[in-house]
Design a protein around this motif. Structure first.
Motif, short mmCIF file in Angstrom:
data_model
loop_
_atom_site.label_atom_id
_atom_site.label_comp_id
_atom_site.label_asym_id
_atom_site.label_seq_id
_atom_site.Cartn_x
_atom_site.Cartn_y
_atom_site.Cartn_z
N LEU A 272 60.38 -30.19 -22.40
CA LEU A 272 59.47 -30.92 -23.29
C LEU A 272 58.26 -30.07 -23.67
CD1 LEU A 272 58.71 -34.58 -23.42
CD2 LEU A 272 56.73 -33.12 -23.15
N ASN A 273 57.70 -29.35 -22.71
CA ASN A 273 56.51 -28.55 -23.00
C ASN A 273 56.84 -27.39 -23.93
OD1 ASN A 273 53.58 -28.04 -22.26
ND2 ASN A 273 54.48 -26.08 -21.72
N THR A 274 57.97 -26.72 -23.71
CA THR A 274 58.35 -25.58 -24.54
C THR A 274 58.63 -26.02 -25.98
OG1 THR A 274 59.32 -24.48 -22.61
CG2 THR A 274 59.95 -23.66 -24.79
N ILE A 275 59.44 -27.07 -26.12
CA ILE A 275 59.74 -27.59 -27.46
C ILE A 275 58.47 -28.09 -28.14
CG2 ILE A 275 60.95 -29.41 -28.73
CD1 ILE A 275 63.24 -29.12 -26.76
N GLY A 276 57.61 -28.76 -27.37
CA GLY A 276 56.38 -29.30 -27.93
C GLY A 276 55.49 -28.23 -28.51
N ILE A 277 55.32 -27.12 -27.79
CA ILE A 277 54.47 -26.02 -28.28
C ILE A 277 55.06 -25.43 -29.55
CG2 ILE A 277 53.68 -23.69 -27.77
CD1 ILE A 277 53.28 -24.54 -24.89
N ILE A 278 56.38 -25.25 -29.58
CA ILE A 278 57.04 -24.67 -30.76
C ILE A 278 56.86 -25.57 -31.98
CG2 ILE A 278 59.28 -24.06 -31.77
CD1 ILE A 278 60.12 -23.17 -28.93
N VAL A 279 57.07 -26.88 -31.80
CA VAL A 279 56.94 -27.83 -32.92
C VAL A 279 55.51 -27.86 -33.44
CG1 VAL A 279 57.02 -30.27 -33.56
CG2 VAL A 279 58.89 -29.27 -32.23
N VAL A 280 54.55 -27.98 -32.53
CA VAL A 280 53.15 -28.06 -32.96
C VAL A 280 52.70 -26.74 -33.58
CG1 VAL A 280 50.78 -28.40 -32.19
CG2 VAL A 280 52.60 -29.85 -31.30
N LEU A 281 53.15 -25.62 -33.05
CA LEU A 281 52.82 -24.32 -33.65
C LEU A 281 53.32 -24.25 -35.09
CD1 LEU A 281 51.64 -21.49 -33.35
CD2 LEU A 281 53.82 -20.75 -32.41
N ALA A 282 54.51 -24.79 -35.34
CA ALA A 282 55.05 -24.81 -36.70
C ALA A 282 54.15 -25.63 -37.62
CB ALA A 282 56.47 -25.38 -36.70
N PHE A 283 53.68 -26.79 -37.16
CA PHE A 283 52.78 -27.61 -37.96
C PHE A 283 51.44 -26.91 -38.17
CE2 PHE A 283 55.72 -31.03 -37.25
CZ PHE A 283 55.48 -31.92 -38.30
#
Length: 300
Positions: A272-283
């Protein structure tokens, strides 16, 4: 390398990251300015607290009871921990990357981190009961690592900043660098040690639930700033960033102490933390590109 050695390395680097990152936060924390910012923007501060510790946990629990009801209990516990762990350590960095208001992001980070120390021990046992997970914990089992390894280093960092201001700047740089290095080691050793569990979790809809996590945070952050009619893009994006991704520090402490013998808790939090950082970084990168250039602003 034995499983015991791997566990020692994972937990050791995780604990070092939490301590150093918290101490580094204290070193760069202008307490008076943070308090003044929180008071000046009290509506945003109160709303962010309500969203992070009431709305998001309720949405997470509802999601786990309905859409993601089939995932393993240990993974549900990991998601409950994430839902109640607010205040992403790298929020100011992401805010700067998005050209948002870094001071607001820092203020909200501090407020949410302190809020997590209170909310996680109170809310986690209730959240675990709500999702019918078989694992159990007590408020004290959750609270003491947060007080000792998260809150105390922040206080010590603030004290160091006051007592030895001339040493603060160079020390802060090294503390932050070593903390990030420890987190990277923790992530790499976790992937190696629990790779089979990461693969097994693929068929349990856990990754779909993990992808939903940052979108829940981003959606709640967007609704928050929209409801408050915040027009300043810098403040809007700073509020959304700090709400979108959960706080890896408290999550690591829960992996190391109350749930150290439950590897799927570690796996779910890592996913969850890894995917979360990637998604938010994209935004964040999209927000940065969408901002008007200096030349366009000048032309107006």
């Amino acid at each position: 390398m034995t499983a015991t050695d791997q566990s020692v390395l994972i937990n050791g680097f995780g604990l070092l990251f939490v301590i150093l990152n918290s101490f580094g936060l204290g070193l760069r924390l202008p307490v008076g300015k943070v308090v003044a910012q929180a008071v000046a923007h009290w509506k945003i501060t109160v709303s962010v607290l309500a969203v992070n510790f009431l709305v998001i946990p309720l949405v997470f629990v509802g999601y786990l009871l309905t859409v993601a009801s089939s995932i393993p209990d240990e993974i549900k516990v990991g998601f409950c921990i994430a839902a109640l762990s607010a205040g992403m350590p790298f929020a100011p960095i992401l805010a700067k990357l998005a050209k948002a208001d870094v001071s607001i992001a820092t203020t909200l980070l501090v407020v949410l981190t302190i809020g997590t120390v209170v909310a996680l021990p109170v809310g986690l046992p209730l959240a675990i009961d709500a999702v019918d997970a078989q694992l159990r914990t007590t408020a004290w089992d959750v609270a003491w690592p947060l007080l000792l390894f998260l809150l105390l280093p922040i206080v010590l960092g603030c004290a160091f900043r006051v007592w030895w201001p001339e040493l603060t700047a160079p020390l802060r740089q090294w503390v932050v660098r070593v903390a990030i290095l420890c987190l990277l080691f923790n992530l790499n050793f976790t992937l190696v040690a629990y790779w089979s569990q990461f693969v097994e979790s693929w068929g349990t809809e856990s990754y779909v639930a993990a992808i939903a996590g940052p979108f829940i945070g981003l959606g709640c952050g967007y609704l928050l700033v929209t409801a408050l009619r915040v027009k300043d893009l810098g403040i809007r994006h700073a509020s959304e960033v700090t709400t979108a991704v959960r706080n890896i520090g408290p999550m690591l402490l829960m992996m190391i102490f109350p749930f150290v013998s439950d590897p799927l808790v570690t796996v779910s939090i890592t996913i969850l933390n890894t995917i979360g950082i990637i998604v938010v970084l994209a935004f964040v990168l999209m927000w940065r590109r969408a901002l008007p250039t200096d030349e366009a602003v000048a032309a107006r």
